[in-house]
Scaffold this active site. Structure first.
Site, PDB file in Angstrom:
ATOM      1  N   ARG A   1      10.301  -1.773  21.921  1.00 22.61           N
ATOM      2  CA  ARG A   1      10.121  -3.213  22.049  1.00 22.61           C
ATOM      3  C   ARG A   1       9.938  -3.862  20.678  1.00 22.61           C
ATOM      4  O   ARG A   1       9.201  -3.356  19.832  1.00 22.61           O
ATOM      5  CB  ARG A   1       8.892  -3.512  22.904  1.00 22.61           C
ATOM      6  CG  ARG A   1       8.636  -5.012  23.052  1.00 22.61           C
ATOM      7  CD  ARG A   1       7.325  -5.283  23.728  1.00 22.61           C
ATOM      8  NE  ARG A   1       7.351  -4.748  25.081  1.00 22.61           N
ATOM      9  CZ  ARG A   1       6.915  -5.420  26.154  1.00 22.61           C
ATOM     10  NH1 ARG A   1       6.438  -6.622  26.023  1.00 22.61           N
ATOM     11  NH2 ARG A   1       6.947  -4.848  27.330  1.00 22.61           N
TER      12      ARG A   1
ATOM     13  N   GLY B   1       0.830  -1.206   0.000  1.00 22.60           N
ATOM     14  CA  GLY B   1       0.000   0.000   0.000  1.00 22.60           C
ATOM     15  C   GLY B   1       0.860   1.249   0.000  1.00 22.60           C
ATOM     16  O   GLY B   1       0.671   2.141  -0.810  1.00 22.60           O
TER      17      GLY B   1
ATOM     18  N   LYS C   1       7.672   1.258  19.267  1.00 20.96           N
ATOM     19  CA  LYS C   1       7.735   2.315  18.252  1.00 20.96           C
ATOM     20  C   LYS C   1       7.566   1.650  16.880  1.00 20.96           C
ATOM     21  O   LYS C   1       7.689   0.438  16.756  1.00 20.96           O
ATOM     22  CB  LYS C   1       9.079   3.030  18.305  1.00 20.96           C
ATOM     23  CG  LYS C   1       9.381   3.736  19.627  1.00 20.96           C
ATOM     24  CD  LYS C   1      10.784   4.322  19.606  1.00 20.96           C
ATOM     25  CE  LYS C   1      11.132   5.007  20.918  1.00 20.96           C
ATOM     26  NZ  LYS C   1      12.542   5.496  20.913  1.00 20.96           N
ATOM     27  N   GLY C   2       7.324   2.453  15.856  1.00 13.47           N
ATOM     28  CA  GLY C   2       7.116   1.892  14.524  1.00 13.47           C
ATOM     29  C   GLY C   2       8.433   1.525  13.851  1.00 13.47           C
ATOM     30  O   GLY C   2       9.480   2.095  14.151  1.00 13.47           O
ATOM     31  N   VAL C   3       8.350   0.562  12.938  1.00 13.81           N
ATOM     32  CA  VAL C   3       9.555   0.103  12.239  1.00 13.81           C
ATOM     33  C   VAL C   3       9.411   0.154  10.722  1.00 13.81           C
ATOM     34  O   VAL C   3      10.356  -0.165  10.005  1.00 13.81           O
ATOM     35  CB  VAL C   3       9.924  -1.336  12.659  1.00 13.81           C
ATOM     36  CG1 VAL C   3      10.262  -1.383  14.144  1.00 13.81           C
ATOM     37  CG2 VAL C   3       8.813  -2.327  12.327  1.00 13.81           C
ATOM     38  N   GLY C   4       8.242   0.543  10.217  1.00 17.57           N
ATOM     39  CA  GLY C   4       7.986   0.402   8.789  1.00 17.57           C
ATOM     40  C   GLY C   4       8.747   1.367   7.898  1.00 17.57           C
ATOM     41  O   GLY C   4       9.221   1.002   6.835  1.00 17.57           O
ATOM     42  N   GLU C   5       8.829   2.614   8.329  1.00 17.46           N
ATOM     43  CA  GLU C   5       9.322   3.644   7.415  1.00 17.46           C
ATOM     44  C   GLU C   5      10.739   4.103   7.708  1.00 17.46           C
ATOM     45  O   GLU C   5      11.403   4.697   6.858  1.00 17.46           O
ATOM     46  CB  GLU C   5       8.350   4.836   7.436  1.00 17.46           C
ATOM     47  CG  GLU C   5       7.043   4.494   6.761  1.00 17.46           C
ATOM     48  CD  GLU C   5       5.885   5.388   7.169  1.00 17.46           C
ATOM     49  OE1 GLU C   5       5.502   6.245   6.380  1.00 17.46           O
ATOM     50  OE2 GLU C   5       5.337   5.210   8.270  1.00 17.46           O
TER      51      GLU C   5
ATOM     52  N   GLY D   1       1.236  -6.634   4.113  1.00 17.97           N
ATOM     53  CA  GLY D   1       2.463  -7.361   3.848  1.00 17.97           C
ATOM     54  C   GLY D   1       3.470  -7.205   4.966  1.00 17.97           C
ATOM     55  O   GLY D   1       4.473  -7.901   5.014  1.00 17.97           O
TER      56      GLY D   1
ATOM     57  N   PRO E   1      11.062 -10.267  15.982  1.00 22.16           N
ATOM     58  CA  PRO E   1      12.340  -9.854  15.385  1.00 22.16           C
ATOM     59  C   PRO E   1      12.463 -10.229  13.904  1.00 22.16           C
ATOM     60  O   PRO E   1      13.067  -9.486  13.132  1.00 22.16           O
ATOM     61  CB  PRO E   1      13.392 -10.581  16.227  1.00 22.16           C
ATOM     62  CG  PRO E   1      12.672 -11.491  17.144  1.00 22.16           C
ATOM     63  CD  PRO E   1      11.222 -11.104  17.174  1.00 22.16           C
TER      64      PRO E   1
END
Ligand code: MOS
Length: 752
Positions: free
Chosen positions: A640, A249, A713-717, A478, A644
């Protein structure tokens, strides 16, 4: 009361074991066997196929069509144009909220950008609809296209991105620059990019009276449902959206877009279910893109290399009819310590579809410019780029003075540098060659992305058989939401993962909030965790108030939920199984509800960001100028880690995108027509296997007690940021040439 104490108990008191496990994707087998049903795989009985006819001009009016030819084509059922399009209750050009983007759904004959839908052909087969659309042969009255960052007079927007002020000032940049021993002023350009998810935008729409059922990939079902309700004048509850899987997306499936509305309108017009899927080139117009930027960065340091000022004035582009301003300059707000900081934006209005959120919007183009400039500044100071960054390490957020909720960036620098071998890097450029004579360069960049949360909700049910059900309308594009959120659900209910049924991807479930801004795991995860805690608290209330339970009277001490049993916290040997508690109470199930949202008090007190450090090696052919990224090491700290394996996969994906940003990806617009000339995956270059180097992502430990109850926390971007600059800086280190125009191509390096 024990249940109150337990409801507010942090997650680690419900000794879970699923969070932190490197589980494979729960939906993996469905996907690799082809069982996973994507939107366009749905074929309800009686379904017709709709194909868009799109504009070949950038600006003007549609004068007419060859309707007879299209309608006469075998298999064509109907042609929808502004003349016969069913009415809408809401105005598609209305702007009820900053997130309600204006859309083109045949409301008139006007053309505002190339690839704008101008008609929809509906037929018994995809082939007939495609051929019918080709036969429509629209006639236009065209006006000259406004193209490029110099294509129109700039204007000053009030807000950028999702609503940040367009400019920000802290301290006095001009006097900081005057006082500086070393100064830099440089301009960096980044191109327009398009989301190019593997799965094109698609919808299957079916009406039953005034209730609507749709299959469509969505990163935000609740917002989509609400906007459809407004446009069609029907209650949200009458709209069912199924979105179990997305084939990517990247921001372009976050909000309702015009082609989705056209699919729904087409189904209304013909009174049968309709499927509408965009062709690849049709994704280069009505469904958003990343706007180009031109960023002028000014920096100064004192004699020791400490910043005296950082300024970034960014120019970007938006459409003629709506505002989305890429917030490119803002990434400087949180990264490097400086007594003076100034960021600003202006924009030009072009004959283009409205730009949109796209994977690290603002941070991605902003970071490649800022990290390039930081590298140039380090060079001007005669300093190693890592030493320079450590010299300017921000102990508090420079723009606000707030402390960080957590910041393990020093550890990221140290672990990444160690793994990469950074200490062996010669300071000067053009000092390394490989055995084939290629120039070798090493560069680095800092990664940063805010730790955001939206509002989301979840429902958790403990059942009489000792199993659990957790429901939230989350979105798996995804990234692995189905898996990571199920892990949180298992721990939230104190059950092993195989005793949890996790239901998601459907609008009838509680709204999990938008899957964007790298905020989904935190938002939906906290909602799920709270729902689990609520259910457990009710269960604990049943047990601790019942004399027949071994937990009777444990109220003040509290209980711990683990493996389907409640244990007294002060005496864990005294426990009782969930099923026994429910059975004795005569209950078939017990339900909990939870909400995840940002905590305004914590946000006021702390700056919240994920961080990382990326190290890149490139090889450059000195004759042909060809660049290859041969090695990437990224070290990231984002609170956190829920899973992984999947977090590492997100980082690697982001690093690939960073390589793409630096070396490959750009939409090329024809200056005469305003059309994107490479609107296909053959000519719009994204990295293929051969372009992706050895990739390593290091997960740096970070405990964050403030960001949210789960510490996520976010990890996507984040991994796009940092990486693109690291690659660009490695190109300089290999060649001694500063490339400030992205992507870096042969033409900038040939004969170096
Ligand atoms: Mo998005 S722009 O994939 O948050």
């Amino acid at each position: 009361m024990s249940d109150i104490a337990l409801t507010s108990a942090p997650a680690h008191l419900r000794h879970g074991s699923s969070i932190g496990q490197p589980l494979t994707r729960r939906d993996g087998p469905l996907k690799v066997t082809g069982e996973a049903r994507y939107a366009a795989d749905n074929h309800p009985p009686g379904m017709l196929f709709a194909v868009l006819a799109v504009s070949t001009v950038a600006r003007g009016r549609v004068l007419g069509f060859d309707l007879a030819a299209a309608k006469g084509h075998p298999g064509v059922v109907e042609v929808m144009t502004p003349v016969n399009r069913p009415p809408l209750a809401g105005d598609p050009d209305g702007k009820e909220s900053p997130f309600a983007f204006r859309m083109d759904v045949l409301q008139n004959d006007r053309v505002r950008y190339p690839q704008q839908p101008v008609a929809v052909v509906i037929a018994e087969t995809l082939e007939a609809a495609t051929e019918g659309a080709a036969l429509l042969a629209p006639r236009y009255e065209a006006e000259p296209a406004r193209v490029g960052l110099d294509g129109a007079e700039p204007f000053a927007p009030k807000v950028v991105g999702a609503g940040n002020p367009a400019s920000a000032r802290h301290g006095d940049v001009e006097s900081g620059l005057r006082a500086a021993s070393h100064r830099l002023e440089a301009t960096y350009e980044t191109p327009a990019q398009y989301h190019n998810a593997m799965e094109p935008h698609a919808i299957v729409a079916a009406w039953d009276g005034d209730t609507l059922s749709i299959d469509t990939p969505s990163q935000g079902m609740a917002l989509t449902q609400a906007r459809i309700a407004g446009l069609f004048g029907i209650p949200p509850a009458g709209i069912t959206i199924r979105s179990p899987f997305l084939g990517g997306g990247f921001g372009s499936k976050g909000l309702l877009n015009g082609p989705q509305v056209l699919g729904i309108l087409a189904a209304r017009l013909v009174g049968r279910p309709v499927k509408l899927v965009l062709r690849r080139e049709q994704m280069y117009g009505p469904v958003g893109h990343r706007a180009p930027t031109r960023q002028t960065i000014r920096m100064g340091t004192d004699a020791g290399g400490a910043f005296t000022a950082i300024a970034n004035q960014a120019r970007t582009a938006t459409s003629t009819f709506d505002d989305f301003i890429e917030p490119a300059a803002d990434v400087a707000h949180a990264l490097y310590a400086t007594p003076a900081l100034l960021t600003g934006h202006d924009a030009v209005r072009l004959d283009t579809g409205t730009p949109m959120f796209m994977r690290a919007p603002g941070e991605a183009p902003g970071s490649i410019a800022l990290e390039s400039a930081v590298d140039e500044m380090a060079e001007a100071c005669g300093m190693d780029p890592l030493a320079f960054r450590l010299k300017n390490y921000a102990e508090v957020e420079p723009s606000s003075g707030r402390p960080f909720s957590s910041k393990a960036l020093r550890e990221c620098y140290a672990q990444g540098a160690e793994r990469f071998g950074w200490s062996r890097r010669p300071l000067a450029p053009r000092r390394m060659r490989d055995e084939a004579g290629l120039l070798v360069g090493w560069g680095m960049g800092t990664a940063i992305f805010p730790a955001l949360m939206f509002a989301g909700h979840a429902r958790a049910v403990l059942k009489a058989d000792g199993t659990g059900v957790v429901e939230t309308g989350a979105h798996d594009m995804g990234q692995g939401a189905w898996t990571a959120l199920a892990q949180i659900a298992a721990d939230g209910l104190g059950l092993p993962l195989d005793r949890i049924e996790f239901r998601s991807g459907h609008s009838a479930l509680p709204d999990a909030g938008l899957a964007g801004g790298s905020a989904h795991t935190a938002t939906a995860g906290v909602a799920i965790d709270r729902a689990g805690a609520d259910a457990i608290a009710k269960l604990a209330g049943l047990a601790t108030r019942d004399r027949r339970s071994p937990l009777f009277g444990a109220g003040n001490a509290g209980v711990v939920a683990r493996d389907g049993r409640l244990h007294r916290r002060d005496d864990e040997a005294r426990s009782e199984g969930y099923a026994d508690i429910l059975a004795r109470a005569g209950l078939g199930e017990i339900e909990g509800r939870g909400t995840g949202a940002a905590d305004p008090a914590a946000q006021a007190a702390f700056a919240m960001h994920a961080h990382g450090a990326v190290f890149a090696e490139v090889k450059v052919d000195p004759e042909f100028g060809q660049v290859r990224c041969t090695r990437l090491v990224g070290a990231f700290a984002a609170g956190r880690v829920v899973n992984p394996r999947m977090v590492r996969s997100q980082y690697k994906g982001g690093m690939v995108w960073g390589v793409s940003f630096a070396l490959h990806e750009q939409a090329v617009t024809d200056g005469r027509t305003g059309r994107v000339m490479n609107a296909n995956l053959a000519e719009y270059h994204v990295p293929v296997n051969a372009d992706v180097p050895s990739l390593e992502a290091i997960l740096v430990h970070e405990h964050d007690p403030h960001v949210n109850p789960l510490g996520i926390k976010g990890v996507g971007e984040i991994a796009i940021t940092g990486t693109a600059g690291a690659v660009a800086n490695a190109v300089w280190h290999a060649t001694g040439v500063r490339c400030r125009h992205f992507p870096i191509g042969l033409e900038q390096l040939i004969g170096v």
